[in-house]
Enzyme design. Sequence first.
Site, PDB file in Angstrom:
ATOM      1  CB  ALA A 152       0.938   7.785   8.270  1.00 27.60           C
ATOM      2  N   GLY A 153      -1.302   6.524   5.567  1.00 28.55           N
ATOM      3  CA  GLY A 153      -2.617   5.886   5.423  1.00 28.55           C
ATOM      4  C   GLY A 153      -2.512   4.404   5.134  1.00 28.55           C
ATOM      5  CE1 TYR A 154      -7.492   0.923   5.958  1.00 29.60           C
ATOM      6  CE2 TYR A 154      -7.835   3.269   5.606  1.00 29.60           C
ATOM      7  CZ  TYR A 154      -8.186   2.087   6.231  1.00 29.60           C
ATOM      8  OH  TYR A 154      -9.212   2.071   7.134  1.00 29.60           O
ATOM      9  CG  ASP A 171      -0.852  11.514   7.891  1.00 30.90           C
ATOM     10  OD1 ASP A 171      -1.049  10.591   7.084  1.00 30.90           O
ATOM     11  OD2 ASP A 171      -1.680  12.446   8.074  1.00 30.90           O
ATOM     12  CG  PHE A 227       0.100  -2.825  -8.567  1.00 29.05           C
ATOM     13  CD1 PHE A 227      -0.900  -2.400  -9.443  1.00 29.05           C
ATOM     14  CD2 PHE A 227       1.415  -2.531  -8.884  1.00 29.05           C
ATOM     15  CE1 PHE A 227      -0.586  -1.705 -10.608  1.00 29.05           C
ATOM     16  CE2 PHE A 227       1.745  -1.845 -10.051  1.00 29.05           C
ATOM     17  CZ  PHE A 227       0.743  -1.429 -10.919  1.00 29.05           C
ATOM     18  CB  ALA A 255      -4.594   0.194 -17.341  1.00 27.23           C
ATOM     19  CG  ASN A 300      -6.998  -0.278  -9.206  1.00 22.51           C
ATOM     20  OD1 ASN A 300      -6.517  -1.385  -8.956  1.00 22.51           O
ATOM     21  ND2 ASN A 300      -6.911   0.730  -8.357  1.00 22.51           N
ATOM     22  CB  CYS A 304      -8.638   2.291  -5.288  1.00 22.59           C
ATOM     23  SG  CYS A 304      -7.624   3.098  -4.033  1.00 22.59           S
ATOM     24  CG  PHE A 305     -11.845  -1.527  -7.911  1.00 23.65           C
ATOM     25  CD1 PHE A 305     -10.461  -1.462  -8.048  1.00 23.65           C
ATOM     26  CD2 PHE A 305     -12.424  -2.775  -7.735  1.00 23.65           C
ATOM     27  CE1 PHE A 305      -9.675  -2.605  -7.998  1.00 23.65           C
ATOM     28  CE2 PHE A 305     -11.647  -3.927  -7.695  1.00 23.65           C
ATOM     29  CZ  PHE A 305     -10.274  -3.844  -7.819  1.00 23.65           C
TER      30      PHE A 305
HETATM   31  P1  NAD Z   1      -5.452   7.500   3.171  1.00 28.75           P
HETATM   32  O1  NAD Z   1      -6.488   8.551   3.150  1.00 28.75           O
HETATM   33  O2  NAD Z   1      -5.628   6.306   4.040  1.00 28.75           O
HETATM   34  O3  NAD Z   1      -4.038   8.145   3.580  1.00 28.75           O
HETATM   35  C1  NAD Z   1      -3.544   9.334   3.060  1.00 28.75           C
HETATM   36  C2  NAD Z   1      -2.873  10.103   4.195  1.00 28.75           C
HETATM   37  O4  NAD Z   1      -2.171  11.225   3.653  1.00 28.75           O
HETATM   38  C3  NAD Z   1      -3.843  10.670   5.230  1.00 28.75           C
HETATM   39  O5  NAD Z   1      -3.533  10.150   6.505  1.00 28.75           O
HETATM   40  C4  NAD Z   1      -3.620  12.188   5.157  1.00 28.75           C
HETATM   41  O6  NAD Z   1      -3.718  12.820   6.424  1.00 28.75           O
HETATM   42  C5  NAD Z   1      -2.218  12.267   4.612  1.00 28.75           C
HETATM   43  N1  NAD Z   1      -1.907  13.542   3.976  1.00 28.75           N
HETATM   44  C6  NAD Z   1      -2.613  14.218   3.039  1.00 28.75           C
HETATM   45  N2  NAD Z   1      -1.954  15.326   2.669  1.00 28.75           N
HETATM   46  C7  NAD Z   1      -0.807  15.360   3.379  1.00 28.75           C
HETATM   47  C8  NAD Z   1       0.299  16.264   3.424  1.00 28.75           C
HETATM   48  N3  NAD Z   1       0.351  17.340   2.647  1.00 28.75           N
HETATM   49  N4  NAD Z   1       1.304  16.001   4.281  1.00 28.75           N
HETATM   50  C9  NAD Z   1       1.281  14.906   5.076  1.00 28.75           C
HETATM   51  N5  NAD Z   1       0.262  14.006   5.062  1.00 28.75           N
HETATM   52  C10 NAD Z   1      -0.759  14.236   4.220  1.00 28.75           C
HETATM   53  O7  NAD Z   1      -5.257   7.045   1.659  1.00 28.75           O
HETATM   54  P2  NAD Z   1      -4.687   5.647   1.133  1.00 28.75           P
HETATM   55  O8  NAD Z   1      -5.781   4.632   1.096  1.00 28.75           O
HETATM   56  O9  NAD Z   1      -3.430   5.357   1.852  1.00 28.75           O
HETATM   57  O10 NAD Z   1      -4.370   6.014  -0.371  1.00 28.75           O
HETATM   58  C11 NAD Z   1      -3.266   6.841  -0.706  1.00 28.75           C
HETATM   59  C12 NAD Z   1      -3.040   6.763  -2.200  1.00 28.75           C
HETATM   60  O11 NAD Z   1      -2.699   5.428  -2.561  1.00 28.75           O
HETATM   61  C13 NAD Z   1      -4.264   7.113  -3.050  1.00 28.75           C
HETATM   62  O12 NAD Z   1      -3.828   7.776  -4.197  1.00 28.75           O
HETATM   63  C14 NAD Z   1      -4.835   5.754  -3.422  1.00 28.75           C
HETATM   64  O13 NAD Z   1      -5.519   5.787  -4.661  1.00 28.75           O
HETATM   65  C15 NAD Z   1      -3.589   4.907  -3.577  1.00 28.75           C
HETATM   66  N6  NAD Z   1      -3.773   3.474  -3.325  1.00 28.75           N
HETATM   67  C16 NAD Z   1      -4.554   3.026  -2.291  1.00 28.75           C
HETATM   68  C17 NAD Z   1      -4.666   1.659  -2.039  1.00 28.75           C
HETATM   69  C18 NAD Z   1      -5.493   1.128  -0.905  1.00 28.75           C
HETATM   70  O14 NAD Z   1      -5.620  -0.092  -0.786  1.00 28.75           O
HETATM   71  N7  NAD Z   1      -6.072   1.934  -0.051  1.00 28.75           N
HETATM   72  C19 NAD Z   1      -3.950   0.746  -2.839  1.00 28.75           C
HETATM   73  C20 NAD Z   1      -3.163   1.242  -3.874  1.00 28.75           C
HETATM   74  C21 NAD Z   1      -3.075   2.607  -4.109  1.00 28.75           C
HETATM   75  C1  UGA Z   2      -7.778  -3.199  -5.270  1.00 26.14           C
HETATM   76  C2  UGA Z   2      -6.786  -3.952  -6.156  1.00 26.14           C
HETATM   77  O1  UGA Z   2      -7.018  -5.351  -6.029  1.00 26.14           O
HETATM   78  C3  UGA Z   2      -5.341  -3.630  -5.760  1.00 26.14           C
HETATM   79  O2  UGA Z   2      -4.445  -4.258  -6.663  1.00 26.14           O
HETATM   80  C4  UGA Z   2      -5.140  -2.108  -5.809  1.00 26.14           C
HETATM   81  O3  UGA Z   2      -3.850  -1.774  -5.392  1.00 26.14           O
HETATM   82  C5  UGA Z   2      -6.158  -1.449  -4.897  1.00 26.14           C
HETATM   83  O4  UGA Z   2      -7.495  -1.819  -5.323  1.00 26.14           O
HETATM   84  C6  UGA Z   2      -6.110   0.045  -4.946  1.00 26.14           C
HETATM   85  O5  UGA Z   2      -5.622   0.628  -5.882  1.00 26.14           O
HETATM   86  O6  UGA Z   2      -6.638   0.591  -3.980  1.00 26.14           O
HETATM   87  P1  UGA Z   2      -8.768  -3.530  -2.822  1.00 26.14           P
HETATM   88  O7  UGA Z   2      -9.771  -2.532  -3.277  1.00 26.14           O
HETATM   89  O8  UGA Z   2      -8.074  -3.296  -1.551  1.00 26.14           O
HETATM   90  O9  UGA Z   2      -7.618  -3.683  -3.936  1.00 26.14           O
HETATM   91  O10 UGA Z   2      -9.442  -4.980  -2.717  1.00 26.14           O
HETATM   92  P2  UGA Z   2      -9.898  -6.058  -3.817  1.00 26.14           P
HETATM   93  O11 UGA Z   2      -9.500  -7.381  -3.341  1.00 26.14           O
HETATM   94  O12 UGA Z   2      -9.479  -5.674  -5.169  1.00 26.14           O
HETATM   95  O13 UGA Z   2     -11.484  -5.988  -3.721  1.00 26.14           O
HETATM   96  C7  UGA Z   2     -12.198  -4.842  -4.168  1.00 26.14           C
HETATM   97  C8  UGA Z   2     -13.686  -5.123  -4.130  1.00 26.14           C
HETATM   98  O14 UGA Z   2     -14.062  -6.028  -5.161  1.00 26.14           O
HETATM   99  C9  UGA Z   2     -14.171  -5.765  -2.822  1.00 26.14           C
HETATM  100  O15 UGA Z   2     -15.378  -5.157  -2.431  1.00 26.14           O
HETATM  101  C10 UGA Z   2     -14.381  -7.219  -3.182  1.00 26.14           C
HETATM  102  O16 UGA Z   2     -15.369  -7.832  -2.394  1.00 26.14           O
HETATM  103  C11 UGA Z   2     -14.826  -7.088  -4.629  1.00 26.14           C
HETATM  104  N1  UGA Z   2     -14.558  -8.305  -5.417  1.00 26.14           N
HETATM  105  C12 UGA Z   2     -13.281  -8.692  -5.660  1.00 26.14           C
HETATM  106  C13 UGA Z   2     -15.609  -9.038  -5.919  1.00 26.14           C
HETATM  107  O17 UGA Z   2     -16.798  -8.691  -5.719  1.00 26.14           O
HETATM  108  N2  UGA Z   2     -15.341 -10.149  -6.666  1.00 26.14           N
HETATM  109  C14 UGA Z   2     -14.090 -10.575  -6.925  1.00 26.14           C
HETATM  110  O18 UGA Z   2     -13.924 -11.596  -7.617  1.00 26.14           O
HETATM  111  C15 UGA Z   2     -13.027  -9.825  -6.401  1.00 26.14           C
END
Ligand code: NAD
Ligand code: UGA
Length: 482
Positions: A13-15, A37, A164, A224, A226, A278-279
């Site tokens: 239940a994360g981001y 979660d 994404f 790719a 990211n 993530c990046f």
């Molecule tokens: P997060 O840390 O915010 O959330 C993950 C959650 O999973 C945590 O709350 C944790 O307690 C829970 N968890 C872990 N193991 C568990 C289990 N066995 N059972 C139940 N809950 C469990 O992470 P996030 O930012 O949501 O990212 C999750 C995935 O999505 C990562 O692989 C990340 O790379 C990918 N992702 C993140 C973003 C973003 O913007 N944050 C965007 C795209 C993809």
């Molecule tokens: C990024 C990707 O944009 C998403 O598509 C992807 O799903 C996600 O990562 C992920 O896998 O977690 P996010 O990290 O949430 O999303 O935010 P972005 O808008 O991509 O910004 C990332 C960082 O780059 C920020 O610190 C932002 O300030 C910086 N940035 C972005 C720049 O410095 N310049 C730019 O032109 C764009």
Amino acid sequence: VFPKVRNICCIGAGYVGGPTCAVLAWKCPDIKVTICDLSQPRIDAWNSDTLPIFEPGLSEIVFEARGRNLFFTTDVDNAIAEADLIFVSVNTPTKTSGVGAGVAADLCYVEAATRRIAALSRKGAIIVEKSTVPCRTAESMRQILSATSPQEGAVFEILSNPEFLAEGTAVEDLLDPARILIGALDTPRGQLAQRRLVEVYANWVAPKNILTTSLWSSELSKLAANALLAQRVSSINAIAAICEATGSNVFEVSNACGLDPRIGSQFLKAGLGFGGSCFQKDIFNLIYLSTSLNLPEVAEYWAQVLKMNEWTKSRFTRGVVKKMFSTITRKTIVCAGYAFKKDTGDIREAPAINVARDLMEDGACLRIYDPKVTAESIHESLKGFTYIDWATASAAGPWDLPQAGTYTICPSLDAALVNASALLFVTDWSEFKGLDLEWWTATHAKMTKPAMVFDGRDILNTAECAHLRKIGFGVEKTGVGH
Ligand code: NAD
Ligand code: UGA
């Protein structure tokens, strides 16, 4: 084999898990969605009036769907047992020790979730990788599922459906995605499972925006995408350094380049470098993959994107110290913004952390203001540094703080600026933009002279920079030479 999807479980239940499945529930009232979660505080927050993450538009959606067909629970086992489609949306951080430390993805949470699914899921449940994972993780999951499931001769179908969304715009990204990617094995069962997930998204996403590929292409596409986005940011930051040295303006340069449709205008904003969870992690992932495939040149190419990002962050701090007469010891410096980008309270890998730490190591008395970041997460990121509470810090005159290298969290930007020597724009919050001349004049009057402004996030336009200089500020904008 696979019935129409009626009951979805999301593990994590994360981001990602929270917003993704909340929007899914909102758009598909006929499907029961349970987000589970292990973290009780996180689930409690999802069930409260104050959600655990800030995303514009998210609370309205959660409040409408919650209790109707959207549920948050720590009862992971039951949620798995009831579901006919299970999203695995757990964290996949970079390993900190052992084989691949510092580069490889830590798959322990994915494996733990997979084992619970094997033990409890109903026959024919579709498993969907939502987490960002190394290429061929679905194969490892399949082996774990087959080997540990109590079901006789169980065959599990695993799909890859990377996310994404970007933080700060998660809800708009989810409601109107550029594309939904669903990878599956090229088998009749794989194709049918893929179709079931396509049907779910088709409730609100146009068919032309739902892309179906092979499992491995889908997994790799996420890494790719990211890497390519981050590479653009590092590329423009490299150009920014040249601009400063040659008296040119990187924002004019990126505009001129971006108008070429082959280049495109997005993701060419120079500044403090990229942050976010993530990046860096995903590029490390790609580097590890390339190295293990014996492709050292490829690994080195992507490593340079990260190297440029680290250099960009430290270059900003070096610039601040240099312009402040090469000493910032006991100078009050205001850090405007702490989140890694606007419209989020997330500080994972935020450039602000590097800036804050470097400036404090150089003796600055830092004042931090961010509209959304919690004090708790700032403290967590600055462990080892001395915190001075706002009452004490604001009562002290300039240079009065007994100790160099400290930080304070401030209630507002206005308050933070009293007696400060410098203002640093570190996050691109909209509230920092368009501050009027009167505000700047009053701010100059209350700051210690010479008052400096360092704009690392394109907050000030050219006219504003000129106005500020007229008022008496020293103004430095990343990527703009003068
Ligand atoms: P997060 O840390 O915010 O959330 C993950 C959650 O999973 C945590 O709350 C944790 O307690 C829970 N968890 C872990 N193991 C568990 C289990 N066995 N059972 C139940 N809950 C469990 O992470 P996030 O930012 O949501 O990212 C999750 C995935 O999505 C990562 O692989 C990340 O790379 C990918 N992702 C993140 C973003 C973003 O913007 N944050 C965007 C795209 C993809
Ligand atoms: C990024 C990707 O944009 C998403 O598509 C992807 O799903 C996600 O990562 C992920 O896998 O977690 P996010 O990290 O949430 O999303 O935010 P972005 O808008 O991509 O910004 C990332 C960082 O780059 C920020 O610190 C932002 O300030 C910086 N940035 C972005 C720049 O410095 N310049 C730019 O032109 C764009």
